[in-house]
Design a protein around this motif. Structure first.
Motif, PDB file in Angstrom:
ATOM      1  N   GLN A   1      37.393  42.490  29.258  1.00  0.00           N
ATOM      2  CA  GLN A   1      36.944  43.017  27.797  1.00  0.00           C
ATOM      3  C   GLN A   1      35.642  41.315  27.221  1.00  0.00           C
ATOM      4  O   GLN A   1      35.529  41.860  25.721  1.00  0.00           O
ATOM      5  N   GLY A   2      36.645  40.391  27.193  1.00  0.00           N
ATOM      6  CA  GLY A   2      36.121  39.553  27.019  1.00  0.00           C
ATOM      7  C   GLY A   2      36.505  39.224  25.545  1.00  0.00           C
ATOM      8  O   GLY A   2      36.345  38.661  24.340  1.00  0.00           O
ATOM      9  N   SER A   3      37.948  39.741  25.154  1.00  0.00           N
ATOM     10  CA  SER A   3      38.093  39.342  23.745  1.00  0.00           C
ATOM     11  C   SER A   3      39.078  38.036  23.110  1.00  0.00           C
ATOM     12  O   SER A   3      39.542  38.137  21.954  1.00  0.00           O
ATOM     13  N   SER A   4      38.881  36.952  24.097  1.00  0.00           N
ATOM     14  CA  SER A   4      39.926  35.882  23.892  1.00  0.00           C
ATOM     15  C   SER A   4      38.691  34.692  24.526  1.00  0.00           C
ATOM     16  O   SER A   4      37.834  35.324  25.605  1.00  0.00           O
ATOM     17  N   PHE A   5      38.421  33.185  24.107  1.00  0.00           N
ATOM     18  CA  PHE A   5      38.439  32.851  24.526  1.00  0.00           C
ATOM     19  C   PHE A   5      38.805  31.934  25.779  1.00  0.00           C
ATOM     20  O   PHE A   5      37.612  31.756  26.803  1.00  0.00           O
ATOM     21  N   GLU A   6      40.059  32.663  26.124  1.00  0.00           N
ATOM     22  CA  GLU A   6      40.295  32.121  27.808  1.00  0.00           C
ATOM     23  C   GLU A   6      39.814  33.063  28.275  1.00  0.00           C
ATOM     24  O   GLU A   6      38.836  33.005  29.615  1.00  0.00           O
ATOM     25  N   ALA A   7      39.673  34.570  28.026  1.00  0.00           N
ATOM     26  CA  ALA A   7      39.204  35.401  29.062  1.00  0.00           C
ATOM     27  C   ALA A   7      37.455  34.755  29.527  1.00  0.00           C
ATOM     28  O   ALA A   7      37.397  35.190  30.377  1.00  0.00           O
ATOM     29  N   ARG A   8      36.758  34.516  28.422  1.00  0.00           N
ATOM     30  CA  ARG A   8      35.306  34.147  28.695  1.00  0.00           C
ATOM     31  C   ARG A   8      35.523  32.842  29.443  1.00  0.00           C
ATOM     32  O   ARG A   8      34.724  32.709  30.357  1.00  0.00           O
ATOM     33  N   LEU A   9      36.670  31.916  28.663  1.00  0.00           N
ATOM     34  CA  LEU A   9      36.486  30.786  29.928  1.00  0.00           C
ATOM     35  C   LEU A   9      36.751  31.025  31.858  1.00  0.00           C
ATOM     36  O   LEU A   9      36.210  30.791  31.988  1.00  0.00           O
ATOM     37  N   VAL A  10      37.519  31.814  31.716  1.00  0.00           N
ATOM     38  CA  VAL A  10      37.695  32.092  33.575  1.00  0.00           C
ATOM     39  C   VAL A  10      36.156  33.435  33.129  1.00  0.00           C
ATOM     40  O   VAL A  10      36.110  33.123  35.114  1.00  0.00           O
ATOM     41  N   ARG A  11      35.876  33.654  32.923  1.00  0.00           N
ATOM     42  CA  ARG A  11      35.089  34.501  33.317  1.00  0.00           C
ATOM     43  C   ARG A  11      33.253  33.497  33.708  1.00  0.00           C
ATOM     44  O   ARG A  11      32.695  33.663  34.587  1.00  0.00           O
ATOM     45  N   GLN A  12      33.429  32.758  32.973  1.00  0.00           N
ATOM     46  CA  GLN A  12      32.581  31.706  34.097  1.00  0.00           C
ATOM     47  C   GLN A  12      33.179  30.514  34.609  1.00  0.00           C
ATOM     48  O   GLN A  12      32.222  30.869  35.622  1.00  0.00           O
ATOM     49  N   VAL A  13      34.029  31.059  34.892  1.00  0.00           N
ATOM     50  CA  VAL A  13      34.957  29.460  35.842  1.00  0.00           C
ATOM     51  C   VAL A  13      34.792  30.577  37.355  1.00  0.00           C
ATOM     52  O   VAL A  13      34.055  29.772  38.106  1.00  0.00           O
ATOM     53  N   ASP A  14      34.134  31.803  37.136  1.00  0.00           N
ATOM     54  CA  ASP A  14      34.749  32.533  38.042  1.00  0.00           C
ATOM     55  C   ASP A  14      33.184  32.207  38.873  1.00  0.00           C
ATOM     56  O   ASP A  14      33.027  32.077  39.876  1.00  0.00           O
ATOM     57  N   ARG A  15      31.840  32.747  38.140  1.00  0.00           N
ATOM     58  CA  ARG A  15      30.854  32.257  38.187  1.00  0.00           C
ATOM     59  C   ARG A  15      30.596  31.120  38.739  1.00  0.00           C
ATOM     60  O   ARG A  15      30.190  30.964  39.716  1.00  0.00           O
ATOM     61  N   LEU A  16      31.340  29.583  38.066  1.00  0.00           N
ATOM     62  CA  LEU A  16      31.220  28.624  38.657  1.00  0.00           C
ATOM     63  C   LEU A  16      32.318  28.004  40.105  1.00  0.00           C
ATOM     64  O   LEU A  16      31.099  28.367  40.583  1.00  0.00           O
ATOM     65  N   GLU A  17      32.363  29.033  40.172  1.00  0.00           N
ATOM     66  CA  GLU A  17      33.316  29.151  41.837  1.00  0.00           C
ATOM     67  C   GLU A  17      32.413  29.236  42.444  1.00  0.00           C
ATOM     68  O   GLU A  17      32.248  28.906  43.712  1.00  0.00           O
ATOM     69  N   MET A  18      31.046  30.509  42.497  1.00  0.00           N
ATOM     70  CA  MET A  18      30.744  31.230  43.036  1.00  0.00           C
ATOM     71  C   MET A  18      29.579  30.115  43.401  1.00  0.00           C
ATOM     72  O   MET A  18      28.653  30.725  44.648  1.00  0.00           O
ATOM     73  N   GLY A  19      29.214  29.730  42.472  1.00  0.00           N
ATOM     74  CA  GLY A  19      28.008  28.614  42.395  1.00  0.00           C
ATOM     75  C   GLY A  19      28.167  27.991  43.232  1.00  0.00           C
ATOM     76  O   GLY A  19      27.870  27.010  44.571  1.00  0.00           O
ATOM     77  N   LEU A  20      29.306  27.049  43.199  1.00  0.00           N
ATOM     78  CA  LEU A  20      29.935  26.634  44.026  1.00  0.00           C
ATOM     79  C   LEU A  20      29.980  26.630  45.489  1.00  0.00           C
ATOM     80  O   LEU A  20      29.695  25.722  46.757  1.00  0.00           O
TER      81      LEU A  20
ATOM     82  N   ALA B   1      53.178  45.971  32.019  1.00  0.00           N
ATOM     83  CA  ALA B   1      51.931  46.016  31.216  1.00  0.00           C
ATOM     84  C   ALA B   1      51.707  45.096  30.790  1.00  0.00           C
ATOM     85  O   ALA B   1      50.342  44.993  30.042  1.00  0.00           O
ATOM     86  N   GLU B   2      52.151  43.676  30.275  1.00  0.00           N
ATOM     87  CA  GLU B   2      51.609  42.054  29.988  1.00  0.00           C
ATOM     88  C   GLU B   2      50.606  41.866  30.820  1.00  0.00           C
ATOM     89  O   GLU B   2      49.469  41.155  30.135  1.00  0.00           O
ATOM     90  N   TYR B   3      50.862  41.761  32.248  1.00  0.00           N
ATOM     91  CA  TYR B   3      49.996  41.540  33.181  1.00  0.00           C
ATOM     92  C   TYR B   3      48.816  42.679  33.074  1.00  0.00           C
ATOM     93  O   TYR B   3      47.357  42.012  33.375  1.00  0.00           O
ATOM     94  N   LEU B   4      48.700  43.596  32.473  1.00  0.00           N
ATOM     95  CA  LEU B   4      47.404  44.544  32.422  1.00  0.00           C
ATOM     96  C   LEU B   4      47.135  44.222  31.133  1.00  0.00           C
ATOM     97  O   LEU B   4      45.847  44.332  31.348  1.00  0.00           O
ATOM     98  N   ALA B   5      47.593  43.957  30.194  1.00  0.00           N
ATOM     99  CA  ALA B   5      47.072  43.421  29.035  1.00  0.00           C
ATOM    100  C   ALA B   5      46.101  41.756  29.374  1.00  0.00           C
ATOM    101  O   ALA B   5      44.919  42.357  28.178  1.00  0.00           O
ATOM    102  N   LEU B   6      46.735  41.338  30.185  1.00  0.00           N
ATOM    103  CA  LEU B   6      45.590  40.211  30.081  1.00  0.00           C
ATOM    104  C   LEU B   6      44.457  40.789  31.055  1.00  0.00           C
ATOM    105  O   LEU B   6      43.484  40.276  30.845  1.00  0.00           O
ATOM    106  N   TRP B   7      44.877  41.468  31.975  1.00  0.00           N
ATOM    107  CA  TRP B   7      44.271  42.366  32.767  1.00  0.00           C
ATOM    108  C   TRP B   7      42.507  42.667  32.642  1.00  0.00           C
ATOM    109  O   TRP B   7      41.070  42.539  31.654  1.00  0.00           O
ATOM    110  N   ASP B   8      42.756  43.147  31.241  1.00  0.00           N
ATOM    111  CA  ASP B   8      41.730  43.832  30.113  1.00  0.00           C
ATOM    112  C   ASP B   8      40.921  43.530  29.331  1.00  0.00           C
ATOM    113  O   ASP B   8      40.210  42.792  29.025  1.00  0.00           O
ATOM    114  N   GLU B   9      42.011  41.808  29.025  1.00  0.00           N
ATOM    115  CA  GLU B   9      41.138  41.221  28.263  1.00  0.00           C
ATOM    116  C   GLU B   9      39.966  40.063  28.884  1.00  0.00           C
ATOM    117  O   GLU B   9      39.232  39.983  28.168  1.00  0.00           O
ATOM    118  N   TYR B  10      40.458  40.011  29.998  1.00  0.00           N
ATOM    119  CA  TYR B  10      39.481  39.692  31.264  1.00  0.00           C
ATOM    120  C   TYR B  10      38.316  40.242  30.979  1.00  0.00           C
ATOM    121  O   TYR B  10      36.965  40.480  30.771  1.00  0.00           O
TER     122      TYR B  10
END
Length: 199
Positions: free
Chosen positions: A136-155, A125-134
């Protein structure tokens, strides 16, 4: 959905085993699952990265970026989210915008898959909450991962262009659209200068 091999969970053939082994056989499929967008633009299967390879790249970049450039971020949380962000694809595949599946349907399919995979684990349940956070983009950390996900695609697109896979500008454009922080925008601009001169 093109894969290197069938999902490893099929080897259980309905047999019961320890929850951690079952979860591993589920997420191991990320190593078998090609990133479908690269196949779509002509990257041959023998050169195409898997979702598992992409996820490792995202997690490592998140570790380095969070700890070096964003001291206000919880780096441990950033890496945890990065490791979990593609987990649903182990069951539903790498759904791309060209597959005709709308965002809400894709989210519902992936969330159900993540729930089923993580539901086997004591802290699921804790891991699922982290996945949901990603999602929803509901934290700075989640939004940072979203950006890095696309950055990795660009790389990866830059690597493929240098390997002769043609002009992959569409992937750079997609990545550029989500770069929010000045640090990652600057990094992305530097990446653009490293692309081969003739595409």
């Amino acid at each position: 959905m093109k894969t290197k091999a069938p999902p490893p969970i099929a080897h259980l053939a309905g047999r019961a085993t320890l929850p951690l082994i079952e979860a591993y056989l589920e997420f191991n499929h990320l190593k078998q699952l090609y990133r479908q967008g690269w196949l779509r633009v002509g990257v041959p299967a023998d050169r195409c990265e898997s979702v598992g390879e992409h996820s490792l790249g995202v997690a490592l970049l998140c570790l380095f970026i969070a700890e070096s450039w964003f001291p206000e971020a919880d780096a441990f949380k950033v890496v945890r989210i990065a490791l979990l962000h593609d987990l649903g694809e182990a069951r539903v595949g790498d759904i791309t915008p060209h597959d005709g599946v709308d965002h809400a349907q894709k989210h519902a399919l992936e969330r159900r898959a993540v729930e089923q995979i993580l539901g086997k684990l004591p802290r699921g349940a804790e891991y699922l909450a982290l996945w949901d956070e990603y999602e929803q983009g509901s934290s700075f950390e989640a939004r940072l991962v979203r950006q890095v996900d696309r950055l990795e695609m660009g790389l990866q697109a830059c690597v493929y262009e240098h390997q002769g896979m043609g002009d992959l500008s569409q992937f750079f454009a997609s990545a550029q659209n989500v770069m929010e922080t000045p640090q990652l925008r600057a990094l992305f601009e530097e990446l653009q200068t490293l692309r081969p001169p003739t595409r």
